[in-house]
Design a protein around this motif. Structure first.
Motif, PDB file in Angstrom:
ATOM      1  N   SER A  59       0.826  -1.215   0.000  1.00 52.56           N
ATOM      2  CA  SER A  59       0.000   0.000   0.000  1.00 52.56           C
ATOM      3  C   SER A  59       0.857   1.262   0.000  1.00 52.56           C
ATOM      4  N   ASN A  60       1.926   1.241   0.779  1.00 52.45           N
ATOM      5  CA  ASN A  60       2.805   2.412   0.843  1.00 52.45           C
ATOM      6  C   ASN A  60       3.489   2.660  -0.502  1.00 52.45           C
ATOM      7  N   ALA A  61       3.935   1.581  -1.131  1.00 59.39           N
ATOM      8  CA  ALA A  61       4.567   1.722  -2.450  1.00 59.39           C
ATOM      9  C   ALA A  61       3.555   2.264  -3.460  1.00 59.39           C
ATOM     10  N   PHE A  62       2.341   1.758  -3.392  1.00 59.05           N
ATOM     11  CA  PHE A  62       1.290   2.234  -4.290  1.00 59.05           C
ATOM     12  C   PHE A  62       0.982   3.702  -4.027  1.00 59.05           C
ATOM     13  N   GLN A  63       0.893   4.061  -2.776  1.00 55.70           N
ATOM     14  CA  GLN A  63       0.611   5.460  -2.417  1.00 55.70           C
ATOM     15  C   GLN A  63       1.700   6.383  -2.950  1.00 55.70           C
ATOM     16  N   GLY A  64       2.934   5.938  -2.892  1.00 56.14           N
ATOM     17  CA  GLY A  64       4.042   6.724  -3.456  1.00 56.14           C
ATOM     18  C   GLY A  64       3.876   6.916  -4.955  1.00 56.14           C
ATOM     19  N   LYS A  65       3.460   5.888  -5.637  1.00 53.96           N
ATOM     20  CA  LYS A  65       3.231   5.993  -7.087  1.00 53.96           C
ATOM     21  C   LYS A  65       2.081   6.960  -7.398  1.00 53.96           C
ATOM     22  N   VAL A  66       1.036   6.919  -6.575  1.00 50.94           N
ATOM     23  CA  VAL A  66      -0.107   7.823  -6.782  1.00 50.94           C
ATOM     24  C   VAL A  66       0.332   9.276  -6.582  1.00 50.94           C
ATOM     25  N   GLU A  67       1.100   9.509  -5.539  1.00 46.48           N
ATOM     26  CA  GLU A  67       1.582  10.870  -5.274  1.00 46.48           C
ATOM     27  C   GLU A  67       2.486  11.361  -6.413  1.00 46.48           C
ATOM     28  N   ALA A  68       3.362  10.474  -6.881  1.00 46.56           N
ATOM     29  CA  ALA A  68       4.241  10.844  -8.006  1.00 46.56           C
ATOM     30  C   ALA A  68       3.404  11.144  -9.247  1.00 46.56           C
ATOM     31  N   TYR A  69       2.354  10.371  -9.459  1.00 46.65           N
ATOM     32  CA  TYR A  69       1.480  10.605 -10.611  1.00 46.65           C
ATOM     33  C   TYR A  69       0.848  11.991 -10.526  1.00 46.65           C
ATOM     34  N   TYR A  70       0.316  12.337  -9.364  1.00 38.50           N
ATOM     35  CA  TYR A  70      -0.342  13.643  -9.233  1.00 38.50           C
ATOM     36  C   TYR A  70       0.641  14.809  -9.433  1.00 38.50           C
ATOM     37  N   LYS A  71       1.881  14.619  -9.053  1.00 36.28           N
ATOM     38  CA  LYS A  71       2.886  15.669  -9.254  1.00 36.28           C
ATOM     39  C   LYS A  71       3.185  15.862 -10.741  1.00 36.28           C
ATOM     40  N   LYS A  72       3.172  14.765 -11.496  1.00 32.79           N
ATOM     41  CA  LYS A  72       3.527  14.821 -12.916  1.00 32.79           C
ATOM     42  C   LYS A  72       2.310  14.958 -13.835  1.00 32.79           C
ATOM     43  N   ALA A  73       1.110  14.740 -13.314  1.00 32.83           N
ATOM     44  CA  ALA A  73      -0.099  14.650 -14.150  1.00 32.83           C
ATOM     45  C   ALA A  73      -0.334  15.882 -15.007  1.00 32.83           C
ATOM     46  N   LYS A  74      -0.068  17.065 -14.474  1.00 33.53           N
ATOM     47  CA  LYS A  74      -0.331  18.309 -15.216  1.00 33.53           C
ATOM     48  C   LYS A  74       0.561  18.424 -16.449  1.00 33.53           C
ATOM     49  N   ARG A  75       1.751  17.854 -16.371  1.00 29.35           N
ATOM     50  CA  ARG A  75       2.701  17.959 -17.478  1.00 29.35           C
ATOM     51  C   ARG A  75       2.595  16.796 -18.470  1.00 29.35           C
ATOM     52  N   MET A  76       1.742  15.806 -18.147  1.00 31.46           N
ATOM     53  CA  MET A  76       1.623  14.620 -19.006  1.00 31.46           C
ATOM     54  C   MET A  76       0.580  14.852 -20.102  1.00 31.46           C
ATOM     55  N   SER A  77       0.779  14.151 -21.174  1.00 32.72           N
ATOM     56  CA  SER A  77      -0.228  14.203 -22.247  1.00 32.72           C
ATOM     57  C   SER A  77      -1.462  13.427 -21.786  1.00 32.72           C
ATOM     58  N   THR A  78      -2.580  13.664 -22.426  1.00 36.63           N
ATOM     59  CA  THR A  78      -3.825  12.988 -22.073  1.00 36.63           C
ATOM     60  C   THR A  78      -3.676  11.481 -22.198  1.00 36.63           C
ATOM     61  N   LYS A  79      -3.035  11.061 -23.261  1.00 34.92           N
ATOM     62  CA  LYS A  79      -2.838   9.630 -23.497  1.00 34.92           C
ATOM     63  C   LYS A  79      -1.960   8.998 -22.403  1.00 34.92           C
ATOM     64  N   SER A  80      -0.879   9.672 -22.034  1.00 34.14           N
ATOM     65  CA  SER A  80       0.017   9.173 -20.980  1.00 34.14           C
ATOM     66  C   SER A  80      -0.700   9.143 -19.635  1.00 34.14           C
ATOM     67  N   ARG A  81      -1.474  10.185 -19.377  1.00 32.01           N
ATOM     68  CA  ARG A  81      -2.220  10.269 -18.116  1.00 32.01           C
ATOM     69  C   ARG A  81      -3.220   9.110 -18.021  1.00 32.01           C
ATOM     70  N   GLU A  82      -3.957   8.861 -19.092  1.00 32.02           N
ATOM     71  CA  GLU A  82      -4.935   7.772 -19.095  1.00 32.02           C
ATOM     72  C   GLU A  82      -4.257   6.416 -18.916  1.00 32.02           C
ATOM     73  N   ALA A  83      -3.135   6.221 -19.564  1.00 26.38           N
ATOM     74  CA  ALA A  83      -2.395   4.960 -19.439  1.00 26.38           C
ATOM     75  C   ALA A  83      -1.912   4.765 -17.998  1.00 26.38           C
ATOM     76  N   LYS A  84      -1.400   5.837 -17.400  1.00 25.69           N
ATOM     77  CA  LYS A  84      -0.907   5.755 -16.022  1.00 25.69           C
ATOM     78  C   LYS A  84      -2.058   5.494 -15.044  1.00 25.69           C
TER      79      LYS A  84
END
Length: 170
Positions: A59-84
């Motif tokens: 769960s902690n590892a997953f939570q870290g990935k979610v937090e990293a995703y939210y930090k990068k989400a604004k700079r990601m393309s729509t396709k990359s965001r959906e895939a992630k």
């Protein structure tokens, strides 16, 4: 004919005078104080803690990935965001399945432990009843099945002593 009736009545009187020997055991108290029950509970607690640690690390590892995703989400393309997001959802499903599996394993171990304890208690009560010529030994839980029982026929402590002595011998 009168002699036969008197004889028959006398035989019935003697037959009805044979005493039924009955005792009872407070199963709740017995299981609470039985050393094997304490060991089964301790073992289950250890298993639960180990599984909890393993699930927490997932769960902690997953939570870290979610937090990293939210930090990068604004700079990601729509396709990359959906895939992630799909990737994260799949990982979340894996964690939920692991949690469900861990819970199922703990329930199974608990049930197996209870069945083993119950078989042992039943066996000891059966042997005690046979050895001490009881016609019946009732089981009660707290203030349940046996509405009243004289302390002289309460066999809980005797059975508990036999169970714990047998358990210690193992």
């Amino acid at each position: 004919m009168k002699k036969l009736a008197v004889l028959f009545t006398t035989v019935l009187l003697f037959a009805s005078c044979t005493q039924t020997k009955i005792g009872y055991v407070d199963v709740e108290e017995l299981m609470k104080d039985y050393d094997a029950t304490k060991d089964v509970e301790a073992s289950l607690k250890v298993d639960q803690e180990e599984m909890g640690k393993s699930l927490d690390s997932l769960s902690n590892a997953f939570q870290g990935k979610v937090e990293a995703y939210y930090k990068k989400a604004k700079r990601m393309s729509t396709k990359s965001r959906e895939a992630k997001e799909i990737e994260l959802q799949q990982e979340q499903q894996v964690i939920k399945q692991a949690q469900a599996q861990a819970q199922q394993i703990l329930q199974q171990k608990s049930q197996e432990g209870i069945e083993t304890l119950t078989k042992t208690v039943d066996s000891v009560v059966n042997a005690y009843a046979t050895t001490n010529k009881f016609n019946m030994i009732l089981g009660t839980q707290g203030n349940g099945t046996v509405m009243y029982g004289d302390d002289q026929i309460n066999l809980t402590e005797k059975i508990l002593d036999i169970l714990n002595a047998g358990y210690e011998a193992k």
